[in-house]
Design a protein around this motif. Sequence first.
Motif: not given
Length: 403
Positions: A189-199
């Motif tokens: 995956r290219n993006s450094d953004d987190r996909l799981i930000t909340n639990i």
Amino acid sequence: MTTLDIAHDKQSTAPAGALTAPAPHPLRPSLVGLTRPRLMQALADFGLPEKQLRMRAGQIWNGIYNRGLTDFDGMTTLSKELRQTLAAAFDISRLEVVTEQKSVDGTRKWLLRLPSAVPGVPGPEIEMVYIPEEGRGTLCISSQVGCTLTCTFCHTGTQKLVRNLTAGEIVGQIMVARDALGEWPDSNRNSDDRLITNIVMMGMGEPLYNFENVRDALEVISDGEGISLSKRRITLSTSGVVPMIEKAGTEIGCMLAISLHAVNDETRNKLVPLNKKYPIRELLEACRNYPGLSNARRITFEYVMLKDVNDSIEDAKELVRLLKGIPAKINLIPFNPWPGSPYECSDWAQIEKFADFVNRAGYASPVRTPRGRDIMAACGQLKSETVKKRASERFREAAQPTG
């Protein structure tokens, strides 16, 4: 069997202090979900020298939670001999993914099979849901197989409790989701953004009835050198196990959500039978005393909108009165139907009137957009597929002519 029970044999010909790989055990204990102290203790009981414990535990921790490794082969900071020895004694593999479904709105649901205590017999199953939104992604995870609380509006509540999840099985859900989403550093995956930000611990089960395992799992999840999710981004939802609420605030310290759903004991007794043991007055007093409660750390009150049951403006007025003085926000949840459910969702116009009144009283009251309804992934709809299947089989059998 726990990690601390593992037996290891040392051959008499081995050099002093050397480890010899034991024969692989069919039920190797998992290292996933062990807190740092327990991981070090497991390695100590296994036979690692004390002076190596902190370093080796850190290397293993990094491999599991930073890199997402599922076996010891990739932990090249460990010697080949040690990797083989650890692999024969311990497990760091994933929970089994039985099915994965994707909703038209992007919501994803996984049916996961847990390890079985009996070889050859399939383990129990749980469900987990990922909800993507703009700028964030929420993973809803389970704490038990089934539930004891029998809330009448909740599909999970129709499934009897099978057992608590271990800390490793709770953490393991996040590992599976990160695999599927390609969220590990070594993924493509290219993006450094987190996909799981909340639990959110709002899946199957009552988290406060599995307190120790939930506490340990959330300690692992929030560790800054691992999955590293802030406790401000972790929400534990409880139906109101009053004696454990203060303990949760002290020992876990994450955000708190209360499944309220009614403003008087008569109605709540029907919707949330636990209310008979811990009535609304006691529940709200525990909320007022929740450690760390402030405007920055508000309690979320969940309120499912049920037509002609709890959705009148009088109910809204009483809700505002009850929560006076508690830093709070109110999540209004349109009821998500399931086969055989005894309730209907409130009319949308009534939900908007209810929300408008609560908003004008000074409480944020977002209406939760139903997500994943087409795959039975919405709030209150989770239930193990095997249980659904058994129920459908029973229905078909009952419909068969006799004689």
